[in-house]
Design a protein around this motif. Structure first.
Motif, PDB file in Angstrom:
ATOM      1  N   ILE A 233      49.406  67.696  26.519  1.00 10.93           N
ATOM      2  CA  ILE A 233      50.624  67.749  25.718  1.00 10.93           C
ATOM      3  C   ILE A 233      50.994  69.201  25.433  1.00 10.93           C
ATOM      4  CG2 ILE A 233      50.203  65.495  24.684  1.00 10.93           C
ATOM      5  CD1 ILE A 233      49.191  66.950  22.180  1.00 10.93           C
ATOM      6  N   THR A 234      50.475  70.112  26.277  1.00 14.26           N
ATOM      7  CA  THR A 234      50.740  71.538  26.062  1.00 14.26           C
ATOM      8  C   THR A 234      52.229  71.877  26.059  1.00 14.26           C
ATOM      9  OG1 THR A 234      48.602  72.066  27.065  1.00 14.26           O
ATOM     10  CG2 THR A 234      50.209  73.849  26.906  1.00 14.26           C
ATOM     11  N   PRO A 235      53.036  71.387  27.061  1.00 13.13           N
ATOM     12  CA  PRO A 235      54.467  71.722  27.035  1.00 13.13           C
ATOM     13  C   PRO A 235      55.139  71.294  25.738  1.00 13.13           C
ATOM     14  CG  PRO A 235      53.855  70.823  29.167  1.00 13.13           C
ATOM     15  CD  PRO A 235      52.687  70.616  28.266  1.00 13.13           C
ATOM     16  N   LEU A 236      54.832  70.097  25.240  1.00 15.55           N
ATOM     17  CA  LEU A 236      55.457  69.630  24.013  1.00 15.55           C
ATOM     18  C   LEU A 236      55.049  70.493  22.822  1.00 15.55           C
ATOM     19  CD1 LEU A 236      55.142  65.755  24.424  1.00 15.55           C
ATOM     20  CD2 LEU A 236      57.175  67.171  24.715  1.00 15.55           C
ATOM     21  N   LYS A 237      53.738  70.839  22.752  1.00 14.75           N
ATOM     22  CA  LYS A 237      53.279  71.679  21.646  1.00 14.75           C
ATOM     23  C   LYS A 237      53.908  73.070  21.708  1.00 14.75           C
ATOM     24  CE  LYS A 237      50.359  71.108  18.993  1.00 14.75           C
ATOM     25  NZ  LYS A 237      50.361  70.695  17.568  1.00 14.75           N
ATOM     26  N   ARG A 238      53.973  73.622  22.928  1.00 11.61           N
ATOM     27  CA  ARG A 238      54.565  74.955  23.059  1.00 11.61           C
ATOM     28  C   ARG A 238      56.048  74.924  22.703  1.00 11.61           C
ATOM     29  NH1 ARG A 238      51.699  76.859  28.742  1.00 11.61           N
ATOM     30  NH2 ARG A 238      49.655  77.359  27.835  1.00 11.61           N
ATOM     31  N   THR A 239      56.731  73.877  23.165  1.00 10.84           N
ATOM     32  CA  THR A 239      58.150  73.742  22.838  1.00 10.84           C
ATOM     33  C   THR A 239      58.325  73.644  21.335  1.00 10.84           C
ATOM     34  OG1 THR A 239      58.564  72.616  24.936  1.00 10.84           O
ATOM     35  CG2 THR A 239      60.189  72.340  23.192  1.00 10.84           C
ATOM     36  N   GLU A 240      57.485  72.867  20.715  1.00 10.99           N
ATOM     37  CA  GLU A 240      57.570  72.701  19.270  1.00 10.99           C
ATOM     38  C   GLU A 240      57.380  74.035  18.567  1.00 10.99           C
ATOM     39  OE1 GLU A 240      54.849  69.825  17.826  1.00 10.99           O
ATOM     40  OE2 GLU A 240      54.940  70.555  15.764  1.00 10.99           O
ATOM     41  N   ILE A 241      56.366  74.798  19.002  1.00 10.04           N
ATOM     42  CA  ILE A 241      56.103  76.100  18.378  1.00 10.04           C
ATOM     43  C   ILE A 241      57.239  77.084  18.650  1.00 10.04           C
ATOM     44  CG2 ILE A 241      54.543  78.084  18.405  1.00 10.04           C
ATOM     45  CD1 ILE A 241      52.276  76.116  19.061  1.00 10.04           C
ATOM     46  N   GLU A 242      57.675  77.127  19.935  1.00  8.69           N
ATOM     47  CA  GLU A 242      58.740  78.068  20.297  1.00  8.69           C
ATOM     48  C   GLU A 242      60.054  77.734  19.584  1.00  8.69           C
ATOM     49  OE1 GLU A 242      57.045  78.963  24.801  1.00  8.69           O
ATOM     50  OE2 GLU A 242      59.015  78.062  24.500  1.00  8.69           O
ATOM     51  N   LEU A 243      60.385  76.444  19.540  1.00  3.70           N
ATOM     52  CA  LEU A 243      61.625  76.051  18.869  1.00  3.70           C
ATOM     53  C   LEU A 243      61.574  76.415  17.391  1.00  3.70           C
ATOM     54  CD1 LEU A 243      62.440  72.601  20.483  1.00  3.70           C
ATOM     55  CD2 LEU A 243      63.670  74.750  20.776  1.00  3.70           C
ATOM     56  N   LEU A 244      60.436  76.174  16.774  1.00  7.34           N
ATOM     57  CA  LEU A 244      60.317  76.503  15.364  1.00  7.34           C
ATOM     58  C   LEU A 244      60.444  78.010  15.145  1.00  7.34           C
ATOM     59  CD1 LEU A 244      59.719  75.542  12.500  1.00  7.34           C
ATOM     60  CD2 LEU A 244      57.282  75.796  12.985  1.00  7.34           C
ATOM     61  N   THR A 245      59.793  78.784  16.037  1.00  5.24           N
ATOM     62  CA  THR A 245      59.872  80.246  15.926  1.00  5.24           C
ATOM     63  C   THR A 245      61.298  80.743  16.131  1.00  5.24           C
ATOM     64  OG1 THR A 245      57.593  80.427  16.727  1.00  5.24           O
ATOM     65  CG2 THR A 245      58.951  82.413  16.815  1.00  5.24           C
ATOM     66  N   HIS A 246      61.925  80.221  17.228  1.00  2.00           N
ATOM     67  CA  HIS A 246      63.315  80.628  17.510  1.00  2.00           C
ATOM     68  C   HIS A 246      64.247  80.233  16.373  1.00  2.00           C
ATOM     69  CE1 HIS A 246      62.856  82.325  21.418  1.00  2.00           C
ATOM     70  NE2 HIS A 246      62.377  81.216  21.965  1.00  2.00           N
ATOM     71  N   ARG A 247      64.071  79.013  15.879  1.00  2.00           N
ATOM     72  CA  ARG A 247      64.965  78.560  14.822  1.00  2.00           C
ATOM     73  C   ARG A 247      64.847  79.427  13.586  1.00  2.00           C
ATOM     74  NH1 ARG A 247      63.733  73.056  11.805  1.00  2.00           N
ATOM     75  NH2 ARG A 247      62.332  74.503  10.767  1.00  2.00           N
ATOM     76  N   ASN A 248      63.601  79.745  13.200  1.00  2.00           N
ATOM     77  CA  ASN A 248      63.418  80.573  12.005  1.00  2.00           C
ATOM     78  C   ASN A 248      64.001  81.959  12.194  1.00  2.00           C
ATOM     79  OD1 ASN A 248      62.080  78.462  10.776  1.00  2.00           O
ATOM     80  ND2 ASN A 248      60.032  79.189  11.359  1.00  2.00           N
ATOM     81  N   ARG A 249      63.756  82.534  13.408  1.00  2.00           N
ATOM     82  CA  ARG A 249      64.279  83.880  13.631  1.00  2.00           C
ATOM     83  C   ARG A 249      65.798  83.898  13.676  1.00  2.00           C
ATOM     84  NH1 ARG A 249      61.356  85.160  17.593  1.00  2.00           N
ATOM     85  NH2 ARG A 249      62.771  84.689  19.312  1.00  2.00           N
ATOM     86  N   LEU A 250      66.360  82.892  14.390  1.00  2.00           N
ATOM     87  CA  LEU A 250      67.818  82.835  14.486  1.00  2.00           C
ATOM     88  C   LEU A 250      68.448  82.609  13.125  1.00  2.00           C
ATOM     89  CD1 LEU A 250      68.274  80.759  17.754  1.00  2.00           C
ATOM     90  CD2 LEU A 250      68.773  83.176  17.422  1.00  2.00           C
ATOM     91  N   GLU A 251      67.815  81.735  12.335  1.00  2.00           N
ATOM     92  CA  GLU A 251      68.362  81.470  11.010  1.00  2.00           C
ATOM     93  C   GLU A 251      68.347  82.743  10.168  1.00  2.00           C
ATOM     94  OE1 GLU A 251      67.199  76.748  10.467  1.00  2.00           O
ATOM     95  OE2 GLU A 251      66.058  78.318   9.431  1.00  2.00           O
ATOM     96  N   ASP A 252      67.250  83.511  10.278  1.00  2.00           N
ATOM     97  CA  ASP A 252      67.179  84.760   9.514  1.00  2.00           C
ATOM     98  C   ASP A 252      68.223  85.762   9.980  1.00  2.00           C
ATOM     99  OD1 ASP A 252      63.529  84.698   9.282  1.00  2.00           O
ATOM    100  OD2 ASP A 252      65.085  83.692   8.098  1.00  2.00           O
ATOM    101  N   GLU A 253      68.318  85.940  11.325  1.00  2.00           N
ATOM    102  CA  GLU A 253      69.245  86.933  11.856  1.00  2.00           C
ATOM    103  C   GLU A 253      70.705  86.528  11.637  1.00  2.00           C
ATOM    104  OE1 GLU A 253      66.287  88.566  15.404  1.00  2.00           O
ATOM    105  OE2 GLU A 253      68.117  87.441  15.896  1.00  2.00           O
ATOM    106  N   VAL A 254      70.989  85.253  11.900  1.00  2.00           N
ATOM    107  CA  VAL A 254      72.380  84.799  11.688  1.00  2.00           C
ATOM    108  C   VAL A 254      72.742  84.882  10.218  1.00  2.00           C
ATOM    109  CG1 VAL A 254      73.869  82.778  11.809  1.00  2.00           C
ATOM    110  CG2 VAL A 254      72.420  83.357  13.738  1.00  2.00           C
ATOM    111  N   GLY A 255      71.771  84.514   9.346  1.00  2.00           N
ATOM    112  CA  GLY A 255      72.050  84.594   7.916  1.00  2.00           C
ATOM    113  C   GLY A 255      72.331  86.016   7.480  1.00  2.00           C
ATOM    114  N   ALA A 256      71.497  86.949   7.980  1.00  2.00           N
ATOM    115  CA  ALA A 256      71.707  88.347   7.612  1.00  2.00           C
ATOM    116  C   ALA A 256      73.046  88.865   8.123  1.00  2.00           C
ATOM    117  CB  ALA A 256      70.556  89.207   8.153  1.00  2.00           C
ATOM    118  N   ARG A 257      73.350  88.511   9.390  1.00  2.00           N
ATOM    119  CA  ARG A 257      74.624  88.981   9.972  1.00  2.00           C
ATOM    120  C   ARG A 257      75.812  88.350   9.276  1.00  2.00           C
ATOM    121  NH1 ARG A 257      75.671  93.609  12.291  1.00  2.00           N
ATOM    122  NH2 ARG A 257      77.494  93.494  13.668  1.00  2.00           N
TER     123      ARG A 257
END
Length: 834
Positions: A233-257
């Motif tokens: 289930i590595t692809p699913l776990k990695r996707t889950e981690i990457e999506l969470l990381t991307h979402r948090n970063r995007l939310e922070d950057e978009v919020g700041a901008r």
């Protein structure tokens, strides 16, 4: 197979009493390390096996025994899996108790599940499945595995390389600990042990698997081993981690901008139009463009944003703007900007400008006409350049993440759907379309339960997701448009928005059709394997009979060799034995001749008496003639000497009888029948046979200690005594001494033969027990005496120790257990018969 025997005293203080030499092969420590207390066996037990350590170390209130599996840490730090048979009992001391352990290397034990890899279909499944499938026996040893599992194991190239190994041989210890803990649950009786676990490939890449382990039982319900299925289930776990990381970063950057843009807009609205527009770009580039002569002014922020020093770009619009445009933008952006200013009076454009370092940045350019001619033609415009590079990068990353996520969803072979709180489908993947036979447009906004054979059962599962937060392996059946029914396991969990509010359910349906077919096929395999086992059992029985016959032939050959060596020894001693017999025979013969003369004189006297009784004597005084005859023959001497001669003859014949009896006992061919024997009697009997070889060159001193009777084959042990005595005599050239010492130490006895002869050189001492090795001249020795003696003692579970000092003599010490354990079936039969 490595096997270690240990005995410990548990109370009042743990103490190692004995340990076999094989402990070094098992753990890498010498026996003295445990006996001396330098190493504690219980401290080498794996920390996860403390329950087993407590079981073994608990004082015994009564006799108890059992079998456990545990892990021991070797001297090199690696883990070794062992099978442990234990037996505990209390001692006469009220606080004391003893513990006997029999440790066996798990990898060396017979494996009962090896036959599972014999069929072609099973082997094909092992080599082609993407899932990690494996089989283990009761001792945690691999008996089968899929080829895919090799990607996680080092060293291993093919799944057959795993056979006979444990997890500690092919995985890092921290992962092997996790897998072992789950297997202990299976062997404890849990029907299925499941856990999401981390893995690591040969290249060090981390991953995750959904690992499930099931017990394998025989017809009586006893657990013989386990089989496991681990899905990657590595692809699913990695996707889950990457999506969470991307979402948090995007939310922070978009919020700041967004906050920055909102502040800029607030400033623009708060001031006059021209100044507001300039203040909006205080931290961005500001330009002032003279449309008549095509010159412009830019603020320092404009230059610095592109990596130039203030004033370095000059005042020409071509230099400041047109030449810096990306080639793809240069053809249309300047024309479009001028056209919009002339027609509309303002513009918003996005394009790329080249920095001083050669890289390009995305710009949001906003321009507005602030001065016109009398005819309304624009004369001057001002505007800003806002750096959009980070936002563009975020947008690209968001788009890539979305595409990646969608690709993973679409790549899944399982139907995946999202469902609203009202039970309506909001999104599906292509696998859902394929399984249901309905296209995505029709599926969206439809009731998800309509596609199952039991809609109410599906709704109950959906409600369970909301109440519990998830469901796992919920059994349902999908009915496609074509009428085909597909069995699935329904797994679902709620998903939430940024405010932790439940927005719906994400569900996956795992098609278990192949799994059910595999289980049916496994059942067929099991039936087939049972037939194979029966066939193999019959074959093994036949081979056992053949092996038994071969062992009997080998034993007969060994007995013939032993008998040949006996007869060779008898032949070697024949002259001396004959001399020992001739001496008493000679004086018996001489005494008989003397007795013959004595009898003639006695018969003459008796004849005179008989004549007197018959009245035929013509002498005047018959008694006087008889007295004269008795005096002439010296009857008194004849009587005393005759008794002495008869006693001497009796002693000589008894000596001959004893030599013949000892020789007959020694040379008799016999079966290897174990019986209780007196070693002192055997030693004395053998010494009587070889005495003629010894008496002219040495004396024999006996230092016998008290010995119990020993369970052995007496004839074979006497052969060992003969070889040691003959060799000791031959080592003495002229005059010397042979000392025989016996005694008992614990459950063993010893017989030591020491000579004062020439000794054995160090280079020859290493080879003395090798067959056909001899230092005697050709024709004076076979080189088999010590070799046969060594084999006889080994067969009795004893040992021979040899020590020698050149020029001073040698000592051979024979050690025997008081009660030898019978090894072979032929010997066991002999014991029962004898």
């Amino acid at each position: 197979m490595i096997e270690v025997h240990l005995r410990l005293q548990l109370a009042p203080h743990p103490e190692m009493l004995s340990v076999s030499d094989s402990i070094q092969a098992l753990l890498g420590y010498e026996p003295s390390h445990f006996i001396g207390g330098q190493v504690c066996l219980f401290e080498r037990i794996h920390l996860d096996d403390t329950d087993i350590a407590q079981l073994l170390t608990a004082p015994a209130a009564s006799v108890s025994s059992g079998v456990v599996n545990l892990r021991l840490r070797q001297s090199n730090g690696r883990i070794r899996c062992v099978r442990c048979e234990y037996s505990k009992w209390p001692t006469t001391d009220a606080e004391g108790s003893l513990l006997d352990l029999r440790l066996q290397d798990a990898k060396g034990l017979p494996r009962t599940l090896d036959d599972a890899a014999l069929t072609l279909n099973f082997r094909a499944m092992m080599e082609n499945t993407d899932d990690f499938i494996y089989f283990k026996d009761r001792n945690h040893v691999f008996t089968g595995a899929s080829q895919s599992l090799v990607s996680l194991c080092d060293p291993a190239e093919h799944w057959t390389d795993l056979l006979g190994q444990t997890d500690y041989d092919v995985f890092p210890e921290e992962y092997a600990d996790i897998y072992y803990r789950l297997e202990k649950q299976v062997f404890a009786g849990i029907p299925v042990a499941r856990e999401v676990q981390e893995t690591r490939g040969k290249d060090g890449t981390p991953g995750w698997v959904d690992n499930r382990k099931y017990p394998i039982k025989n017809a009586d319900g006893d657990i013989l081993g386990l089989y496991g299925i681990a899905r990657d289930i590595t692809p699913l776990k990695r996707t889950e981690i990457e999506l969470l990381t991307h979402r948090n970063r995007l939310e922070d950057e978009v919020g700041a901008r967004t906050r920055a843009l909102e502040q800029a807009l607030a400033q623009i609205k708060a001031n006059e139009e021209r100044y507001d527009f300039a203040l909006q770009a205080t931290n961005d580039g500001i330009w002032d463009w003279n449309l008549q002569n095509n010159t412009s002014y830019v603020n320092p922020g404009y230059s610095q944003m592109l990596g130039y020093a203030p004033g370095e770009l000059g005042t020409d619009m071509q230099t400041q703007f047109t030449h810096l445009l990306h080639p793809d933008d240069r053809a249309h952006v300047p024309t479009q900007a001028r056209h919009l200013l002339e027609t509309v009076g303002s513009y918003d454009l996005e394009f790329r400008l080249r920095c001083k370092d050669g890289n390009y940045k995305w710009m949001l350019s906003r321009g507005k006409v602030f001065e016109r001619s009398a005819t309304g033609q624009p004369l001057r415009a001002v505007g800003t350049h806002i750096d959009l590079t980070d936002r563009k990068r975020l947008e690209d990353m968001t788009m890539a993440a979305a595409l990646y996520t969608r690709s993973l969803i679409e790549a899944s072979l399982d139907p995946l759907v999202t469902i609203s709180p009202e039970g309506k489908i909001t999104d599906v993947n292509s696998a859902t379309e394929r399984v249901t036979g309905v296209n995505r447009t029709q599926l969206i906004d439809s009731d998800f339960a309509d596609y199952f054979t039991e809609p109410e059962q599906a709704r109950l599962g959906y409600q369970k997701v909301f109440s519990d937060g998830f469901v796992t392996d919920y059994p349902l059946a999908i009915r496609s448009e074509s009428g085909q029914v597909i069995d699935v396991l329904y797994n679902a969990s709620v998903y939430r928005d940024a405010n932790a509010q439940v927005r719906g359910v994400f569900a996956a349906a795992r098609d278990i059709t192949v799994q059910k077919m595999a289980l049916e096929e496994l059942e067929q395999h099991r039936s087939h394997l049972e037939q194979l086992v029966a066939t193999r059992t019959a074959e093994l029985a036949r081979r056992l009979e053949e092996t038994t016959a071969l062992n009997q032939q080998l034993e007969a050959s060994q007995n013939q060799l032993l008998q040949s060596e006996k007869m060779a020894s008898v032949g070697q001693l024949a002259a001396g034995v004959a001399h020992e017999i001739n001496n008493p025979v000679g004086f018996v013969s001489s005494n008989l001749r003397t007795l013959g003369g004595y009898l003639q004189d006695i018969f003459a006297i008796t004849d005179a008496y008989e004549a007197l009784e018959a009245g035929g004597s013509d002498t005047c005084d018959p008694l006087a003639s008889i007295r004269q005859l008795k005096s002439e023959k010296d009857l008194g001497f004849l009587k005393s000497d005759t008794l002495q001669l008869l006693a001497e003859c009796s002693d000589g014949l008894a000596r001959v009888a004893k030599i013949v009896r000892d020789l007959k006992t020694f040379s008799r061919a016999e079966q290897a029948i174990y019986q209780w024997a007196d070693l002192h009697a055997g030693l004395d009997s053998t010494l009587n046979i070889v005495w003629n070889e010894l008496k002219y060159k040495c004396t024999v001193e006996k230092a016998y200690g008290p010995l119990p009777q020993v369970f052995c084959v007496p004839g074979q042990i006497n052969q060992v005594f003969l070889n040691l005595l003959v060799n000791a005599g031959q080592a003495i050239a002229d005059k010397g001494c042979i000392t025989l010492r016996t005694g008992q130490q614990g459950d063993q006895v010893f017989v030591a033969v020491t000579d004062s002869g020439c000794g054995i050189s160090p280079e020859n001492l290493r080879h003395i027990f090798e067959p056909f090795f001899t230092t005697k001249p050709i024709g004076q020795g076979t080189g088999l005496g010590l070799s046969l003696s060594y084999n006889i003692v080994q067969k009795h579970h004893g040992r021979i120790e040899a020590s020698s000092e050149w020029g001073k003599g040698s000592t051979f010490t024979l050690w025997l257990p008081i009660e030898a354990q019978v090894d072979g079936p032929s010997e066991a039969t002999a014991v029962s018969e004898g």
